[in-house]
Design a protein around this motif. Sequence first.
Motif, PDB file in Angstrom:
ATOM      1  N   TRP A   1       0.833  -1.205   0.000  1.00 34.62           N
ATOM      2  CA  TRP A   1       0.000   0.000   0.000  1.00 34.62           C
ATOM      3  C   TRP A   1       0.867   1.255   0.000  1.00 34.62           C
ATOM      4  O   TRP A   1       0.509   2.266  -0.586  1.00 34.62           O
ATOM      5  N   TYR A   2       2.021   1.166   0.629  1.00 36.87           N
ATOM      6  CA  TYR A   2       2.913   2.328   0.720  1.00 36.87           C
ATOM      7  C   TYR A   2       3.880   2.447  -0.460  1.00 36.87           C
ATOM      8  O   TYR A   2       4.629   3.398  -0.541  1.00 36.87           O
ATOM      9  N   SER A   3       3.845   1.460  -1.382  1.00 33.44           N
ATOM     10  CA  SER A   3       4.741   1.547  -2.532  1.00 33.44           C
ATOM     11  C   SER A   3       3.984   1.527  -3.863  1.00 33.44           C
ATOM     12  O   SER A   3       4.597   1.422  -4.917  1.00 33.44           O
ATOM     13  N   ALA A   4       2.670   1.643  -3.804  1.00 35.51           N
ATOM     14  CA  ALA A   4       1.868   1.685  -5.032  1.00 35.51           C
ATOM     15  C   ALA A   4       1.779   3.121  -5.531  1.00 35.51           C
ATOM     16  O   ALA A   4       1.913   4.075  -4.764  1.00 35.51           O
ATOM     17  N   ASN A   5       1.518   3.277  -6.817  1.00 37.17           N
ATOM     18  CA  ASN A   5       1.351   4.614  -7.362  1.00 37.17           C
ATOM     19  C   ASN A   5      -0.105   5.074  -7.221  1.00 37.17           C
ATOM     20  O   ASN A   5      -0.934   4.382  -6.603  1.00 37.17           O
ATOM     21  N   TYR A   6      -0.437   6.184  -7.796  1.00 37.60           N
ATOM     22  CA  TYR A   6      -1.754   6.800  -7.656  1.00 37.60           C
ATOM     23  C   TYR A   6      -2.897   5.893  -8.117  1.00 37.60           C
ATOM     24  O   TYR A   6      -3.992   5.936  -7.575  1.00 37.60           O
ATOM     25  N   VAL A   7      -2.639   5.048  -9.121  1.00 35.24           N
ATOM     26  CA  VAL A   7      -3.686   4.170  -9.652  1.00 35.24           C
ATOM     27  C   VAL A   7      -3.567   2.732  -9.125  1.00 35.24           C
ATOM     28  O   VAL A   7      -4.235   1.825  -9.624  1.00 35.24           O
ATOM     29  N   GLY A   8      -2.708   2.511  -8.136  1.00 35.56           N
ATOM     30  CA  GLY A   8      -2.645   1.224  -7.469  1.00 35.56           C
ATOM     31  C   GLY A   8      -1.723   0.188  -8.082  1.00 35.56           C
ATOM     32  O   GLY A   8      -1.716  -0.966  -7.651  1.00 35.56           O
ATOM     33  N   THR A   9      -0.927   0.559  -9.074  1.00 31.42           N
ATOM     34  CA  THR A   9       0.015  -0.390  -9.664  1.00 31.42           C
ATOM     35  C   THR A   9       1.405  -0.159  -9.072  1.00 31.42           C
ATOM     36  O   THR A   9       1.617   0.772  -8.293  1.00 31.42           O
ATOM     37  N   ASN A  10       2.354  -1.013  -9.450  1.00 33.78           N
ATOM     38  CA  ASN A  10       3.725  -0.851  -8.954  1.00 33.78           C
ATOM     39  C   ASN A  10       4.269   0.520  -9.337  1.00 33.78           C
ATOM     40  O   ASN A  10       4.231   0.907 -10.499  1.00 33.78           O
TER      41      ASN A  10
ATOM     42  N   ALA B   1       1.736  -1.830 -16.900  1.00 34.99           N
ATOM     43  CA  ALA B   1       1.453  -1.585 -15.486  1.00 34.99           C
ATOM     44  C   ALA B   1       0.826  -2.844 -14.886  1.00 34.99           C
ATOM     45  O   ALA B   1      -0.077  -3.431 -15.480  1.00 34.99           O
ATOM     46  N   VAL B   2       1.331  -3.268 -13.728  1.00 37.49           N
ATOM     47  CA  VAL B   2       0.800  -4.451 -13.057  1.00 37.49           C
ATOM     48  C   VAL B   2       0.721  -4.224 -11.554  1.00 37.49           C
ATOM     49  O   VAL B   2       1.405  -3.358 -11.013  1.00 37.49           O
TER      50      VAL B   2
ATOM     51  N   LEU C   1      10.182   0.291  -9.361  1.00 40.89           N
ATOM     52  CA  LEU C   1      10.645  -0.572 -10.447  1.00 40.89           C
ATOM     53  C   LEU C   1      12.081  -0.213 -10.822  1.00 40.89           C
ATOM     54  O   LEU C   1      12.923  -1.098 -11.017  1.00 40.89           O
ATOM     55  N   PHE C   2      12.356   1.075 -10.907  1.00 37.99           N
ATOM     56  CA  PHE C   2      13.717   1.487 -11.236  1.00 37.99           C
ATOM     57  C   PHE C   2      14.674   1.163 -10.089  1.00 37.99           C
ATOM     58  O   PHE C   2      15.782   0.661 -10.314  1.00 37.99           O
ATOM     59  N   ALA C   3      14.255   1.432  -8.857  1.00 34.99           N
ATOM     60  CA  ALA C   3      15.122   1.209  -7.694  1.00 34.99           C
ATOM     61  C   ALA C   3      15.539  -0.253  -7.569  1.00 34.99           C
ATOM     62  O   ALA C   3      16.662  -0.547  -7.163  1.00 34.99           O
ATOM     63  N   MET C   4      14.645  -1.177  -7.937  1.00 36.43           N
ATOM     64  CA  MET C   4      14.985  -2.588  -7.788  1.00 36.43           C
ATOM     65  C   MET C   4      16.103  -3.008  -8.736  1.00 36.43           C
ATOM     66  O   MET C   4      16.781  -4.002  -8.496  1.00 36.43           O
ATOM     67  N   ALA C   5      16.314  -2.238  -9.799  1.00 36.79           N
ATOM     68  CA  ALA C   5      17.360  -2.554 -10.772  1.00 36.79           C
ATOM     69  C   ALA C   5      18.573  -1.629 -10.646  1.00 36.79           C
ATOM     70  O   ALA C   5      19.639  -1.950 -11.176  1.00 36.79           O
ATOM     71  N   ASP C   6      18.432  -0.548  -9.953  1.00 34.76           N
ATOM     72  CA  ASP C   6      19.438   0.507  -9.963  1.00 34.76           C
ATOM     73  C   ASP C   6      20.858   0.094  -9.577  1.00 34.76           C
ATOM     74  O   ASP C   6      21.786   0.310 -10.346  1.00 34.76           O
ATOM     75  N   PRO C   7      21.114  -0.501  -8.417  1.00 28.68           N
ATOM     76  CA  PRO C   7      22.517  -0.678  -8.017  1.00 28.68           C
ATOM     77  C   PRO C   7      23.209  -1.912  -8.562  1.00 28.68           C
ATOM     78  O   PRO C   7      24.413  -2.061  -8.386  1.00 28.68           O
ATOM     79  N   PHE C   8      22.493  -2.789  -9.221  1.00 27.28           N
ATOM     80  CA  PHE C   8      23.047  -4.118  -9.459  1.00 27.28           C
ATOM     81  C   PHE C   8      24.078  -4.225 -10.568  1.00 27.28           C
ATOM     82  O   PHE C   8      25.083  -4.914 -10.394  1.00 27.28           O
ATOM     83  N   TRP C   9      23.869  -3.586 -11.700  1.00 26.43           N
ATOM     84  CA  TRP C   9      24.884  -3.711 -12.751  1.00 26.43           C
ATOM     85  C   TRP C   9      26.227  -3.181 -12.268  1.00 26.43           C
ATOM     86  O   TRP C   9      27.261  -3.817 -12.452  1.00 26.43           O
ATOM     87  N   MET C  10      26.232  -2.024 -11.626  1.00 23.32           N
ATOM     88  CA  MET C  10      27.492  -1.470 -11.150  1.00 23.32           C
ATOM     89  C   MET C  10      28.149  -2.405 -10.133  1.00 23.32           C
ATOM     90  O   MET C  10      29.340  -2.714 -10.232  1.00 23.32           O
ATOM     91  N   SER C  11      27.387  -2.878  -9.174  1.00 22.47           N
ATOM     92  CA  SER C  11      27.936  -3.740  -8.132  1.00 22.47           C
ATOM     93  C   SER C  11      28.458  -5.057  -8.694  1.00 22.47           C
ATOM     94  O   SER C  11      29.564  -5.493  -8.353  1.00 22.47           O
ATOM     95  N   LEU C  12      27.675  -5.694  -9.550  1.00 23.92           N
ATOM     96  CA  LEU C  12      28.072  -6.980 -10.101  1.00 23.92           C
ATOM     97  C   LEU C  12      29.321  -6.859 -10.977  1.00 23.92           C
ATOM     98  O   LEU C  12      30.249  -7.666 -10.871  1.00 23.92           O
ATOM     99  N   VAL C  13      29.343  -5.854 -11.842  1.00 27.94           N
ATOM    100  CA  VAL C  13      30.503  -5.670 -12.718  1.00 27.94           C
ATOM    101  C   VAL C  13      31.737  -5.294 -11.902  1.00 27.94           C
ATOM    102  O   VAL C  13      32.824  -5.825 -12.135  1.00 27.94           O
ATOM    103  N   MET C  14      31.589  -4.427 -10.924  1.00 27.78           N
ATOM    104  CA  MET C  14      32.716  -4.019 -10.087  1.00 27.78           C
ATOM    105  C   MET C  14      33.298  -5.220  -9.341  1.00 27.78           C
ATOM    106  O   MET C  14      34.516  -5.426  -9.329  1.00 27.78           O
ATOM    107  N   GLU C  15      32.451  -6.031  -8.750  1.00 28.93           N
ATOM    108  CA  GLU C  15      32.935  -7.202  -8.010  1.00 28.93           C
ATOM    109  C   GLU C  15      33.529  -8.248  -8.944  1.00 28.93           C
ATOM    110  O   GLU C  15      34.505  -8.914  -8.586  1.00 28.93           O
ATOM    111  N   THR C  16      32.966  -8.399 -10.134  1.00 27.12           N
ATOM    112  CA  THR C  16      33.478  -9.383 -11.086  1.00 27.12           C
ATOM    113  C   THR C  16      34.835  -8.959 -11.636  1.00 27.12           C
ATOM    114  O   THR C  16      35.744  -9.787 -11.777  1.00 27.12           O
TER     115      THR C  16
END
Length: 141
Positions: free
Chosen positions: A33-42, A81-82, A47-62
């Motif tokens: 309920w606290y992370s839905a948008n105005y029309v009740g979808t994700n 929208a879902v 959506l962006f935040a869930m993908a944001d740090p990973f490419w940099m972190s994974l590539v840096m560690e690799t």
Amino acid sequence: VLRWWPPFLLSGIRVLEVADDWRSARVELRRRWYSANYVGTNFGGSLFAMADPFWMSLVMETLGRDYIVWDKAAEIEFVKAVREPVTVEFQVDPAAIAELRAATADGARVLRWFETEIRTAAGETVARVRKQLHVRRKRGK
């Protein structure tokens, strides 16, 4: 540590898996309920935040500690929208790592795009995320 990172906790984001060798990760977003948008979808920001740090972190560690890796640019395309949970999977391609090592061997800076899709459990694409990374070998290495 990422499982308890406050920006993820407060957005309904859960890190399900990060490989021991840092070559892959899987992340889930469950709408709350606290992370839905105005029309009740994700919420698009979640959506962006869930993908944001990973490419940099994974590539840096690799690549290892002899390299500098920074996010340079990002793009997200919202496809559908879902209200249901969604996941994103990251797989670091060994060929991309070899390409980065070769391109930065002389100390040059390289900009490279990495892409992934956020999907429902049924495999429907919800969003496409692109991250451009700045990669350079550390001086004196």
